[in-house]
Design an enzyme around this catalytic site. Structure first.
Site, mmCIF file in Angstrom:
data_model
loop_
_atom_site.group_PDB
_atom_site.id
_atom_site.type_symbol
_atom_site.label_atom_id
_atom_site.label_comp_id
_atom_site.label_asym_id
_atom_site.label_seq_id
_atom_site.Cartn_x
_atom_site.Cartn_y
_atom_site.Cartn_z
ATOM 1 N N GLU A 187 -63.399 -53.237 78.459
ATOM 2 C CA GLU A 187 -64.102 -52.059 78.965
ATOM 3 C C GLU A 187 -63.118 -51.031 79.518
ATOM 4 O O GLU A 187 -63.286 -49.822 79.318
ATOM 5 C CB GLU A 187 -65.103 -52.482 80.038
ATOM 6 N N ASP A 340 -70.410 -60.927 86.247
ATOM 7 C CA ASP A 340 -71.369 -60.524 87.285
ATOM 8 C C ASP A 340 -71.082 -61.244 88.594
ATOM 9 O O ASP A 340 -71.152 -60.659 89.677
ATOM 10 C CB ASP A 340 -72.793 -60.826 86.827
#
Length: 356
Positions: A187, A340
């Protein structure tokens, strides 16, 4: 003393096996192999004095809860089903034979999937790609879901949101709306490539992402798109995580307790992957670079990693960086949702300044 004790053990072992050969020459070879295996000396598992043990102990001392706790919590819901299975076995079930690897920004077919898988597997890197053909995607998903031994987890793939914005090359839509970002190596590179940021000429990472390159991109995001007196943006914090290390980059004056936060995020990466409550030093290994430069675009400092002081801090023109290695799980049980968990743990131990 340890050296002499080890030599004595080895001598006794040789003597014992020799006696067996002399007294029982007809003993089956399988029995002899079993005896040798049972007596064979093995290295002791990492203990408190190992680099892993020292690092884990240092984390425990560093990780303290922030003085000012969170008072408001925003809950976002993004649910899906994660299917976990061997990628190689899935390709075999799809009737695909190993070939040449090739990256595809968008997958259109089974062959595209095979080429992208081989490309990133060869680099030891994770990747996420959009599949354009709905019917083919559902066929692959069904085969994967019904594959013997496939595991199913409830999950959420918020990373696709970041990739969606990066593909649209419109970062200004993202950064003003968020205070903190959690990014992995793919990312981060996508963001830089989308708008020709620093090191955007890299097509992909070659093994472990270079700390200096990562630091340069994080600095650029916060300086060019982060909060400042002349810019309407709330972004002041980025938690970067890759397999072997984490970096927390923050705009000065907005966050505290980041030393504990980056350590907590790295610690949970190992414990969740190994499915343990605490760090089991026999099941993890230290794979982070032992030396690195803090920047590749300017004269960065050279840092040597010390397991007794596992969090390294440096500053660059109003941005603070906190680096720590990860104790990588040798035999991971579950990695779904790990990103997460890392971001959440880091935020839990973070403190926002009252005036922010």
């Amino acid at each position: 003393m340890a050296l002499w004790r080890g030599s004595a053990y080895a001598g006794f072992l040789a003597l014992a096996v020799g006696c067996v050969f002399l007294l029982e020459p007809q003993l089956p070879s399988s029995a002899l192999r079993s005896l040798w295996s049972s007596l064979q000396l093995r290295p002791a598992p990492p203990g408190p004095g190992s680099p892993e043990g020292r690092l884990a102990a240092a984390w425990d001392a560093l990780i303290v809860r922030p003085a000012r706790r969170w008072r408001r919590v925003a809950v976002g819901v993004n649910a899906c089903v994660d299917v976990v299975l061997s990628g190689v076995k899935l390709l075999q079930a799809l009737g695909l034979n190993p070939g040449n690897g090739k990256d595809h920004s968008i997958l259109h077919s089974r062959n595209d999937l095979e080429e992208a898988f081989i490309h990133f597997m060869g680099k030891g890197a994770a990747a996420e790609r959009f599949f354009s053909d709905k019917e083919t995607f559902h066929d692959i998903a069904q085969i994967a879901s019904e594959f013997p031994g496939a595991q199913h987890y409830v999950g959420g793939n918020a990373a696709l949101i970041g990739q969606k914005f990066a593909a649209n090359s419109d970062l200004k839509q993202v950064f003003p709306a968020v205070t903190s970002l959690g990014l992995n190596e793919q990312e981060l590179l996508f963001l830089s490539q989308a708008v020709s940021g620093p090191h955007s000429s890299l097509s992909s990472w070659n093994g472990v992402p270079d700390v200096g390159v990562v630091s340069d991109i994080l600095f650029w995001i916060l300086k060019e798109h982060g909060k400042s007196n002349s810019r309407a943006s709330d972004l002041t914090r980025i938690h970067f995580h890759t397999l072997v290390y984490h970096i927390l980059a923050t705009v000065d004056g907005h966050w505290a307790n980041q030393l504990a936060a980056v350590a907590a995020g790295a610690r949970v990466a190992g414990t969740q992957a190994c499915a343990t409550e605490t760090v089991d030093t026999s099941r993890v290994s230290l794979k982070a670079p032992r030396e690195f430069l803090t920047s590749r675009s300017e004269a960065g400092s050279r840092v040597t990693l010390n397991p007794d002081e596992p969090v390294v801090e440096w500053h660059r023109d109003g941005v603070s960086f906190h680096f720590t290695p990860v104790l990588v799980c040798k035999d991971p049980v579950r990695t779904v949702g790990l990103g997460d968990a890392i971001s959440a743990e880091g935020l839990f131990y973070s403190e926002v300044h009252p005036y922010y």
